[in-house]
Structure formats: structure tokens, C-alpha cells
Design an enzyme around this catalytic site. Structure first.
Site, PDB file in Angstrom:
ATOM      1  N   TYR A  44     -13.030  -1.778  12.876  1.00 42.81           N
ATOM      2  CA  TYR A  44     -13.465  -0.497  12.338  1.00 42.81           C
ATOM      3  C   TYR A  44     -14.920  -0.177  12.635  1.00 42.81           C
ATOM      4  CZ  TYR A  44      -9.117  -0.297   9.612  1.00 42.81           C
ATOM      5  OH  TYR A  44      -7.806  -0.250   9.240  1.00 42.81           O
TER       6      TYR A  44
ATOM      7  N   ASP B  60       2.291   0.510  -7.994  1.00 41.17           N
ATOM      8  CA  ASP B  60       3.634   0.530  -8.578  1.00 41.17           C
ATOM      9  C   ASP B  60       4.539   1.563  -7.899  1.00 41.17           C
ATOM     10  OD1 ASP B  60       2.677  -1.374 -10.288  1.00 41.17           O
ATOM     11  OD2 ASP B  60       2.884  -0.181 -12.118  1.00 41.17           O
TER      12      ASP B  60
ATOM     13  N   GLN C  16       0.795  -1.218   0.000  1.00 41.75           N
ATOM     14  CA  GLN C  16       0.000   0.000   0.000  1.00 41.75           C
ATOM     15  C   GLN C  16       0.833   1.276   0.000  1.00 41.75           C
ATOM     16  OE1 GLN C  16      -2.737  -1.864   3.224  1.00 41.75           O
ATOM     17  NE2 GLN C  16      -3.999  -0.333   2.213  1.00 41.75           N
TER      18      GLN C  16
ATOM     19  N   ASN D 205      -2.054 -10.934   8.510  1.00 44.80           N
ATOM     20  CA  ASN D 205      -3.025  -9.856   8.665  1.00 44.80           C
ATOM     21  C   ASN D 205      -4.360 -10.245   8.039  1.00 44.80           C
ATOM     22  OD1 ASN D 205      -3.615  -6.834   9.168  1.00 44.80           O
ATOM     23  ND2 ASN D 205      -4.230  -7.133   7.038  1.00 44.80           N
ATOM     24  N   GLU D 206      -5.398 -10.249   8.846  1.00 40.48           N
ATOM     25  CA  GLU D 206      -6.793 -10.333   8.407  1.00 40.48           C
ATOM     26  C   GLU D 206      -7.133 -11.602   7.611  1.00 40.48           C
ATOM     27  OE1 GLU D 206      -7.983  -6.668   6.536  1.00 40.48           O
ATOM     28  OE2 GLU D 206      -8.015  -5.631   8.468  1.00 40.48           O
TER      29      GLU D 206
ATOM     30  N   HIS E  82      -1.516  -5.459 -13.163  1.00 39.82           N
ATOM     31  CA  HIS E  82      -0.889  -5.374 -14.484  1.00 39.82           C
ATOM     32  C   HIS E  82      -1.544  -6.268 -15.529  1.00 39.82           C
ATOM     33  CE1 HIS E  82       2.930  -4.157 -12.103  1.00 39.82           C
ATOM     34  NE2 HIS E  82       2.237  -3.086 -12.462  1.00 39.82           N
TER      35      HIS E  82
ATOM     36  N   ARG F 189       3.722   0.070  13.009  1.00 33.98           N
ATOM     37  CA  ARG F 189       3.406  -1.235  12.430  1.00 33.98           C
ATOM     38  C   ARG F 189       3.526  -1.145  10.908  1.00 33.98           C
ATOM     39  NH1 ARG F 189      -2.241  -4.134  11.090  1.00 33.98           N
ATOM     40  NH2 ARG F 189      -1.290  -6.061  10.323  1.00 33.98           N
TER      41      ARG F 189
ATOM     42  N   HIS G  25       0.945  -9.317   4.735  1.00 32.16           N
ATOM     43  CA  HIS G  25      -0.196  -8.407   4.627  1.00 32.16           C
ATOM     44  C   HIS G  25      -0.721  -8.466   3.187  1.00 32.16           C
ATOM     45  CE1 HIS G  25      -2.167  -4.702   6.547  1.00 32.16           C
ATOM     46  NE2 HIS G  25      -2.777  -4.867   5.394  1.00 32.16           N
TER      47      HIS G  25
ATOM     48  N   ASN H  67      -7.874  -5.875  14.360  1.00 36.23           N
ATOM     49  CA  ASN H  67      -8.266  -4.824  13.425  1.00 36.23           C
ATOM     50  C   ASN H  67      -9.768  -4.651  13.524  1.00 36.23           C
ATOM     51  OD1 ASN H  67      -5.606  -4.871  12.638  1.00 36.23           O
ATOM     52  ND2 ASN H  67      -5.989  -5.516  10.531  1.00 36.23           N
TER      53      ASN H  67
ATOM     54  N   GLU I 124      -5.262  -2.119  14.028  1.00 33.78           N
ATOM     55  CA  GLU I 124      -5.828  -1.174  13.065  1.00 33.78           C
ATOM     56  C   GLU I 124      -7.157  -0.654  13.592  1.00 33.78           C
ATOM     57  OE1 GLU I 124      -6.298  -2.334   8.960  1.00 33.78           O
ATOM     58  OE2 GLU I 124      -4.368  -3.380   8.924  1.00 33.78           O
TER      59      GLU I 124
END
Length: 496
Positions: A331, A74, A41, A188-189, A61, A99, A144, A329, A398
Site C-alpha cells: 500500500y 456480525d 470483513q 495472508n499477511e 463480543h 480473491r 485471513h 500486499n 492487495e
């Protein structure tokens, strides 16, 4: 504690309006405040200095082109070249920890440990050195979402050999970085990885195998975590003295009524998260509720055995007790009710639970449909984790707020979100006795938000993705969070 009798005793506990007030208690001196990012990210440099291709590189791509505006990672925030500037932002915030995740493909271009990329090793050593020099603790995620493409072409999580491949990668990381890194998170997740990547095919690698592939993914992920934990425990812990955790992504599932069937449905949703992905690491197996539910539905559908793969007795012993800390995590929250007429032929994580979920129109909206502002949900979730897993150590890995404004620097709603969620976390610690050791805000800066590309903003620093310099600009939320960290307090005047 996955029995029906326990969940009925739990029922629906609600908070009074008094709990809407901001908690004025100072956070403990050893409570850790941080921010989070992830390699794909923010890093960019997708093919520089010997880095190999991962599944998101391959997707953006080669298609199908499902990313908003055909955006790619990219360049992203160009943190591969601008990591020192990132650390300066971290230093200015005063965070205790940062993190970030390691790109498996940057270290091992083919995914396999026979070919190590020296430039990749050096990049992360330089980042870690810069963090330590500025008094910031690295909190490192090994995976991740960015599987090396060569491993994916062999099946990825669906190949039982993945457990060994991940173990080799984890051992390499412990060897090269473990003397400076005390906090490791393996995956992660799992919901985003397995259910969305190998179930309903909305995230890379876009495998559509609901109710089968997604559960195989989960089993191998659990075993791969355990492999990494045992490698660390056997070879590195005595010297490096660190911890190995796992990050689960969980909403709070609130019963829509006090009816027994709705309370049961909400607990079933929780067990389809925690009973699948945390119970094995603490107690050695999937929760009874989940096993019985999927076995029953599998039998109805004509399968000779449950679609949920069983752990052998040997695997159960290998898994049990391999979790030093729970990474959470969180939200938002959803309401849950029992389905009146479950579809007997449906398969998959989101339907095997036989529950409906939705968001109340009364809840504040954010910039994304998936995120409503429901601060009391995190307190309820934390208390539920405490009650079900013997008050295991938790770090919030998160939590954050989404908007879609091109350049919103005075982000008052994000401040409101952070303040209200932190207040409920403090309530959970003070009033419910939950063992929360830290909070990690998502994110340090706006970044590539997967299928939303750069249209979704969750950072406390704005990034100009139209500029070759990827200019970072502080938002009001960064100043707010900086003050919270400095004072360890959410109010103008804190109480001891």
C-alpha cells in the site's frame, strides 16, 4: 542475496521525473486483473448454519472493546446471503479473478477436521460455482486472520500442533473445492498476524509477547504453509494442476540518505519482512542478516539462545521450494534511518531491526495515517524482489486507497492512486523485467476494516451499513477500473 555487500551495491536507486508519467504500454493479454475481499470483513452470518466462533467473533463480543464504535463483523456486507449480488458486481467490472478467503470456522466449527459443517461447504461451493459460471477465476486464501477460537484457546500459532491442524483444514479445502479452484494462497499477511497479533497485541488475538511469541508464530506459520504445499503437491497437484502461494505484507523501505548506515538499516527492515517470511519458503531458512541480528541482541539481553527459533535441518529441507507464487500486499512506503543509540533491552520485530521509519510530509496523505501515496515505492519493491529471489512469479494480491468519507462516490483520489500504482507496476514489468502476473485491487466494496470498523473505506463500491439490505453503490473508481480491465490500458490511447 542477504549479504551486506549485495545491499551496498543495491544502494538507493531513484527514478527521474519522467517516470511520473503514466505508462502507455498495454498490459499483456494474460495479465490478470481482479479484486479482493476477506471472509470476516464481508460475510456476516457469524453464527448461522453451524458456523463456529473465530477470534474476531470472540473479540468483538467479549472485549476488550477496541473496535471503532464497537463495530462488529456480525453482518458486515452480508455476503453470506448476498454473494450472487457480489458476483454480479464482479461480472460488471469484467475482472479475471476474485480473491476471497474461506472462513475456517464456517467449514470446521471447532477448528478440527473431525466435524465438517455441510452448510459451510455448500456456501463456498455455491460461491465458486457462481464465479465460474460468470467466467471469473476464484483466487482462494485459506487463512485471513480468522483463527477458530477453540484452536486459539490451545495457543493458536504458538502451539506446534497448529501445523497439523492447518494441514488438515487445507486438505479438506483442496478435496472439496480444488477441482474448481486452481489458485490457492495459504496465509495472508504474516506481519499483521504475528507481529500485531502475537507481538504488540493490536489485533486479535491480542497476545503481548514481543520478540518471542511473534517469532514462534512466524516459524509455525512457515511450517504450516509448507505442510499445506506438500499435501497439495503429493495428493492433488497432478489432477488439479493448481498453485499454492503465500501472501506477504510489505511496505517499501527507502533509505533516508545515501549513508552506508541508512542503506543498511533500510535493507535490514526489508529482511525483517522478506528474510523472515519468504526466504524460508524459497531457500529453506531465515536470511542470514535477520538470524545474526536477533542472535546478537538476544545474547546481549542474557538469553542462552536466539529468540528467533531455528529451523532444524529436516525442517529446512521441508520448507525449501514450497512457494509457487509470491502474493504481495503493498500500500505505501516509509523512509528509514539507522538508530544512533538502539535500546539494548527492547525486543520485537519493530525494534530488533534497530531502524527508525517515518513518512515524508511531502507525500500525499490518504484518509488513514498508515497510508501515504508513494507510487514509485511499488516499482522499487518489485525490482528488489526480483533481484533477491531470482525473479520469482509475483501477483499483487492487495493494493488500494483509504478514505473516511461517509459516502464518497466521486473518489478521484482513489482513481489517481490506482492509476499511478498500476503505472509503476507496468514500468517494473517493462523496464525492470519483473515477473508480475496480475493485480488485485483492495477492495470490491467497503467492509469491516478491523479495528477501524466501518469508518475506513477502501472499496470501489459503497456499502450502506445503516441499511438492512446493505445496499451497494458503484463509485467512480469502479468505472475507472472497469475501463482499465476492458482496455488493459491506463491511457486514453495505448501503445503495443
Amino acid at each position: 542475496m542477504d549479504q551486506l555487500a549485495v545491499l551496498i551495491c543495491f544502494t538507493v536507486f531513484t527514478f527521474t521525473t519522467a517516470d511520473d508519467a503514466v505508462n502507455t504500454k498495454a498490459f499483456p493479454k494474460d495479465f490478470k486483473f481482479g479484486v479482493a475481499t476477506a471472509s470476516y470483513q464481508i460475510e456476516g452470518g457469524w453464527n448461522e448454519d453451524g458456523k463456529g466462533e473465530n477470534i474476531w467473533d470472540h473479540l468483538v463480543h467479549n472485549g476488550p472493546f477496541i473496535i471503532k464504535h464497537n463495530d462488529t463483523g456480525d453482518i458486515a456486507c452480508d455476503s453470506y446471503h448476498k454473494y450472487k449480488e457480489d458476483v454480479r458486481m464482479l461480472k460488471d467490472l469484467g475482472v479475471n479473478h476474485y480473491r476471497f478467503s474461506i472462513s475456517w470456522s464456517r467449514l470446521l466449527p471447532t477448528g478440527f477436521a473431525n466435524k465438517v459443517n455441510p452448510a459451510g461447504v455448500q456456501y463456498y461451493k455455491s460461491l465458486i460455482k457462481e464465479l465460474k459460471a460468470n467466467g471469473i477465476e476464484p483466487f482462494v486464501t485459506l487463512y485471513h486472520w480468522d483463527m477458530p477460537q477453540p484452536i486459539q484457546e490451545l495457543g493458536g500459532f504458538l502451539n506446534d500442533n497448529f501445523v497439523d491442524w492447518f494441514g488438515d483444514y487445507a486438505e479438506l479445502c483442496f478435496k472439496h473445492f480444488g477441482d474448481e479452484v486452481s489458485n490457492w494462497l495459504t496465509f495472508n499477511e504474516p506481519i499483521s498476524t504475528c507481529q500485531q497479533g502475537y507481538g504488540n497485541a493490536v489485533k486479535a488475538p491480542l497476545i503481548h509477547s514481543p520478540g518471542i511469541g511473534e517469532y514462534i508464530c512466524g516459524k509455525n506459520m512457515m511450517l504450516a504453509h509448507a505442510r499445506a504445499w506438500h499435501i497439495y503437491n503429493d495428493k492433488f497437484r497432478s489432477k488439479q494442476k493448481g498453485s499454492v502461494g503465500f501472501v506477504v505484507d510489505s511496505l517499501w523501505y527507502e533509505p533516508s540518505s545515501n549513508k552506508t548506515e541508512d542503506v543498511h538499516a533500510a535493507e535490514m527492515k526489508r529482511q525483517f519482512v522478506w528474510g523472515l517470511y519468504i526466504n524460508p519458503l524459497i531457500n529453506g531458512d531465515h536470511s542470514t542478516m535477520v538470524k545474526e541480528q536477533i542472535a546478537r541482541r538476544s545474547k546481549q539481553q542474557g538469553f542462552k539462545r536466539s529468540r528467533l527459533p531455528e529451523f532444524t535441518e529436516k525442517e529446512q529441507k521441508y520448507l525449501k521450494g514450497t512457494l509457487d507464487v509470491i502474493g504481495l500486499n503493498h500500500y505505501s512506503t516509509v523512509l528509514v534511518s539507522a538508530q544512533e543509540k538502539p535500546d539494548p533491552s527492547a525486543m520485537g520485530f519493530f525494534v530488533d531491526c534497530e531502524a527508525n521509519e517515518w513518512k515524508s510530509d511531502d507525500w500525499e496523505k490518504s484518509g488513514s495515517d498508515w497510508l501515504r501515496v508513494v507510487p514509485w515505492g511499488i516499482r522499487k519493491l518489485l525490482k528488489w524482489i526480483k533481484d533477491n529471489f531470482n525473479n520469482h512469479k509475483i501477483i499483487i494480491t492487495e493494493n488500494g486507497y483509504s478514505d473516511r468519507e461517509p459516502k464518497l462516490l466521486k473518489d478521484d483520489r482513489r482513481i489517481h492512486y490506482i492509476k499511478s500504482y498500476l503505472s509503476n507496476i507496468r514500468d517494473a514489468m517493462e523496464k525492470d523485467g519483473v515477473n508480475v502476473i496480475g493485480y488485485t485491487l483492495w477492495s470490491l466494496m467497503d467492509n469491516f476494516e478491523w479495528t477501524s470498523g466501518y469508518t475506513e473505506k477502501l472499496g470501489i463500491h459503497h456499502v450502506d451499513f445503516n441499511s438492512s439490505n446493505r445496499t451497494r453503490t458503484k463509485k467512480s473508481s469502479a468505472e475507472f477500473y472497469k475501463k482499465v480491465i476492458a482496455t488493459r490500458c491506463l491511457a486514453e490511447k495505448c501503445t503495443a
